[in-house]
Design a protein around this motif. Structure first.
Motif, PDB file in Angstrom:
ATOM      1  N   LEU A 196       0.711  -1.141  -0.090  1.00  0.00           N
ATOM      2  CA  LEU A 196       0.007  -0.069  -0.028  1.00  0.00           C
ATOM      3  C   LEU A 196       0.862   1.432  -0.013  1.00  0.00           C
ATOM      4  N   GLY A 197       2.064   1.417   0.526  1.00  0.00           N
ATOM      5  CA  GLY A 197       2.969   2.310   0.744  1.00  0.00           C
ATOM      6  C   GLY A 197       2.739   3.115   1.835  1.00  0.00           C
ATOM      7  N   ILE A 198       2.342   2.588   2.843  1.00  0.00           N
ATOM      8  CA  ILE A 198       2.122   3.101   4.160  1.00  0.00           C
ATOM      9  C   ILE A 198       3.388   2.628   5.227  1.00  0.00           C
ATOM     10  N   TRP A 199       3.861   3.688   5.682  1.00  0.00           N
ATOM     11  CA  TRP A 199       4.944   3.380   6.497  1.00  0.00           C
ATOM     12  C   TRP A 199       5.868   2.544   6.205  1.00  0.00           C
ATOM     13  N   THR A 200       6.370   2.673   4.680  1.00  0.00           N
ATOM     14  CA  THR A 200       7.059   1.819   3.955  1.00  0.00           C
ATOM     15  C   THR A 200       8.421   1.509   4.476  1.00  0.00           C
ATOM     16  N   ARG A 201       9.343   2.608   5.051  1.00  0.00           N
ATOM     17  CA  ARG A 201      10.377   2.559   5.576  1.00  0.00           C
ATOM     18  C   ARG A 201      10.410   1.706   6.881  1.00  0.00           C
ATOM     19  N   LEU A 202       9.570   2.095   7.768  1.00  0.00           N
ATOM     20  CA  LEU A 202       9.494   1.167   8.931  1.00  0.00           C
ATOM     21  C   LEU A 202       9.118  -0.219   8.544  1.00  0.00           C
ATOM     22  N   ALA A 203       8.064  -0.391   7.679  1.00  0.00           N
ATOM     23  CA  ALA A 203       7.771  -1.754   7.495  1.00  0.00           C
ATOM     24  C   ALA A 203       8.898  -2.684   6.637  1.00  0.00           C
ATOM     25  N   ALA A 204       9.634  -1.901   5.746  1.00  0.00           N
ATOM     26  CA  ALA A 204      10.896  -2.589   5.239  1.00  0.00           C
ATOM     27  C   ALA A 204      11.966  -2.905   6.386  1.00  0.00           C
ATOM     28  N   LEU A 247      17.894 -11.973  -1.124  1.00  0.00           N
ATOM     29  CA  LEU A 247      17.200 -11.115  -2.115  1.00  0.00           C
ATOM     30  C   LEU A 247      16.112 -10.342  -1.142  1.00  0.00           C
ATOM     31  N   ILE A 248      15.140 -10.999  -0.554  1.00  0.00           N
ATOM     32  CA  ILE A 248      14.273 -10.392   0.342  1.00  0.00           C
ATOM     33  C   ILE A 248      14.985  -9.318   1.286  1.00  0.00           C
ATOM     34  N   PHE A 249      16.065  -9.666   1.891  1.00  0.00           N
ATOM     35  CA  PHE A 249      16.650  -8.764   2.602  1.00  0.00           C
ATOM     36  C   PHE A 249      17.119  -7.518   1.963  1.00  0.00           C
ATOM     37  N   PHE A 250      17.913  -7.571   0.772  1.00  0.00           N
ATOM     38  CA  PHE A 250      18.429  -6.451   0.131  1.00  0.00           C
ATOM     39  C   PHE A 250      17.121  -5.528  -0.497  1.00  0.00           C
ATOM     40  N   VAL A 251      16.307  -6.053  -1.071  1.00  0.00           N
ATOM     41  CA  VAL A 251      15.052  -5.456  -1.577  1.00  0.00           C
ATOM     42  C   VAL A 251      14.303  -4.682  -0.249  1.00  0.00           C
ATOM     43  N   ALA A 252      14.119  -5.147   0.644  1.00  0.00           N
ATOM     44  CA  ALA A 252      13.715  -4.392   1.837  1.00  0.00           C
ATOM     45  C   ALA A 252      14.678  -3.327   2.489  1.00  0.00           C
ATOM     46  N   PHE A 253      15.767  -3.767   2.249  1.00  0.00           N
ATOM     47  CA  PHE A 253      16.952  -2.656   2.592  1.00  0.00           C
ATOM     48  C   PHE A 253      16.979  -1.575   1.509  1.00  0.00           C
ATOM     49  N   ALA A 254      16.838  -1.905   0.498  1.00  0.00           N
ATOM     50  CA  ALA A 254      16.663  -0.763  -0.565  1.00  0.00           C
ATOM     51  C   ALA A 254      15.514  -0.100  -0.449  1.00  0.00           C
ATOM     52  N   LEU A 255      14.474  -0.413  -0.081  1.00  0.00           N
ATOM     53  CA  LEU A 255      12.956   0.292   0.117  1.00  0.00           C
ATOM     54  C   LEU A 255      13.156   1.029   1.509  1.00  0.00           C
ATOM     55  N   PHE A 256      13.866   0.493   2.385  1.00  0.00           N
ATOM     56  CA  PHE A 256      14.092   1.408   3.524  1.00  0.00           C
ATOM     57  C   PHE A 256      14.687   2.828   3.202  1.00  0.00           C
ATOM     58  N   PHE A 257      15.731   2.761   2.239  1.00  0.00           N
ATOM     59  CA  PHE A 257      16.341   3.890   1.834  1.00  0.00           C
ATOM     60  C   PHE A 257      15.471   4.838   0.753  1.00  0.00           C
ATOM     61  N   LEU A 258      14.670   4.090  -0.065  1.00  0.00           N
ATOM     62  CA  LEU A 258      14.067   4.953  -1.106  1.00  0.00           C
ATOM     63  C   LEU A 258      12.752   5.267  -0.628  1.00  0.00           C
ATOM     64  N   GLY A 259      11.924   4.535   0.185  1.00  0.00           N
ATOM     65  CA  GLY A 259      10.805   4.978   0.481  1.00  0.00           C
ATOM     66  C   GLY A 259       9.673   4.464  -0.497  1.00  0.00           C
ATOM     67  N   THR A 261      -0.166   6.981   0.306  1.00  0.00           N
ATOM     68  CA  THR A 261       0.299   8.474   0.902  1.00  0.00           C
ATOM     69  C   THR A 261       0.631   9.324  -0.418  1.00  0.00           C
ATOM     70  N   GLY A 262       1.012   8.741  -1.181  1.00  0.00           N
ATOM     71  CA  GLY A 262       1.495   9.610  -2.239  1.00  0.00           C
ATOM     72  C   GLY A 262       3.051   9.791  -1.823  1.00  0.00           C
ATOM     73  N   GLY A 263       3.732   9.315  -1.116  1.00  0.00           N
ATOM     74  CA  GLY A 263       5.087   9.328  -0.844  1.00  0.00           C
ATOM     75  C   GLY A 263       5.233  10.382   0.164  1.00  0.00           C
ATOM     76  N   ARG A 264       4.178  11.081   0.870  1.00  0.00           N
ATOM     77  CA  ARG A 264       4.249  12.162   1.809  1.00  0.00           C
ATOM     78  C   ARG A 264       4.502  11.777   3.274  1.00  0.00           C
ATOM     79  N   ASP A 265       4.243  10.518   3.634  1.00  0.00           N
ATOM     80  CA  ASP A 265       4.284  10.338   5.006  1.00  0.00           C
ATOM     81  C   ASP A 265       5.809  10.187   5.563  1.00  0.00           C
ATOM     82  N   ARG A 266       5.855  10.500   6.415  1.00  0.00           N
ATOM     83  CA  ARG A 266       7.498  10.685   6.980  1.00  0.00           C
ATOM     84  C   ARG A 266       8.076   9.372   7.082  1.00  0.00           C
ATOM     85  N   TRP A 267       7.297   8.287   7.130  1.00  0.00           N
ATOM     86  CA  TRP A 267       8.087   7.020   7.125  1.00  0.00           C
ATOM     87  C   TRP A 267       8.049   6.457   5.680  1.00  0.00           C
ATOM     88  N   ASP A 268       7.681   6.965   4.800  1.00  0.00           N
ATOM     89  CA  ASP A 268       7.732   6.621   3.497  1.00  0.00           C
ATOM     90  C   ASP A 268       8.795   6.927   2.789  1.00  0.00           C
TER      91      ASP A 268
END
Length: 147
Positions: free
Chosen positions: A78-86, A121-133, A140-147
């Motif tokens: 969904l793209g909600i709290w993406t960085r925290l979820a990643a 692969l799951i680890f590194f994709v999640a790690f990348a999304l942690f940085f990318l949002g 949230t349109g990428g506007r959430d502070r945790w995205d």
């Protein structure tokens, strides 16, 4: 007469290609992990308590699998709290390797690939999304502070 070229930012998170790539990563990661989460819902997490206990960790931590493999993937798709979820998934995959697969870290599987390639692969994709949002193509349109 000089002409002025105006530039417009497509979104806060980058251009359309970047946001599309983030969406693809989110759907792939979340989709794959939801299958793991479904298996945990169907079969439970009792089996994880033994490996946790062997490392001196409380069995209660096993229930974190429901957060890491059901809740976090849904949030990522969904793209909600993406960085925290990643980050939750990064920790989950690290623990999966430590608890269950540590003896396979430097081995290859029957087909010649790295024995822990899926987890890596799951680890590194999640790690990348942690940085990318999440990017613009999210709830949230990428506007959430945790995205």
């Amino acid at each position: 007469m000089a002409s002025t070229i105006e530039t417009t930012t497509v979104s806060n998170s980058g251009n359309v290609s970047d946001d599309t790539g983030k969406l693809i990563l989110r759907i792939a990661l979340g989709g794959i992990l939801l299958f793991h989460g479904y298996a945990k819902i169907e079969n439970g997490v009792e089996w994880v308590k033994g490996p946790l206990g062997n490392l001196g960790l409380p069995g209660l931590l096993a229930y974190g699998l429901y957060i890491a493999e059901v809740v976090a993937p849904i949030l990522i798709v969904l793209g909600i709290w993406t960085r925290l979820a990643a980050l939750t998934i990064v920790i989950d995959m690290f623990m999966a390797v430590v608890l269950v697969l540590r003896d396979k870290i430097l081995t290859t599987g029957p087909a010649g690939g790295w024995s822990i390639e899926l987890e890596a692969l799951i680890f590194f994709v999640a790690f990348a999304l942690f940085f990318l949002g999440a990017g613009r193509f999210s709830v949230t349109g990428g506007r959430d502070r945790w995205d």
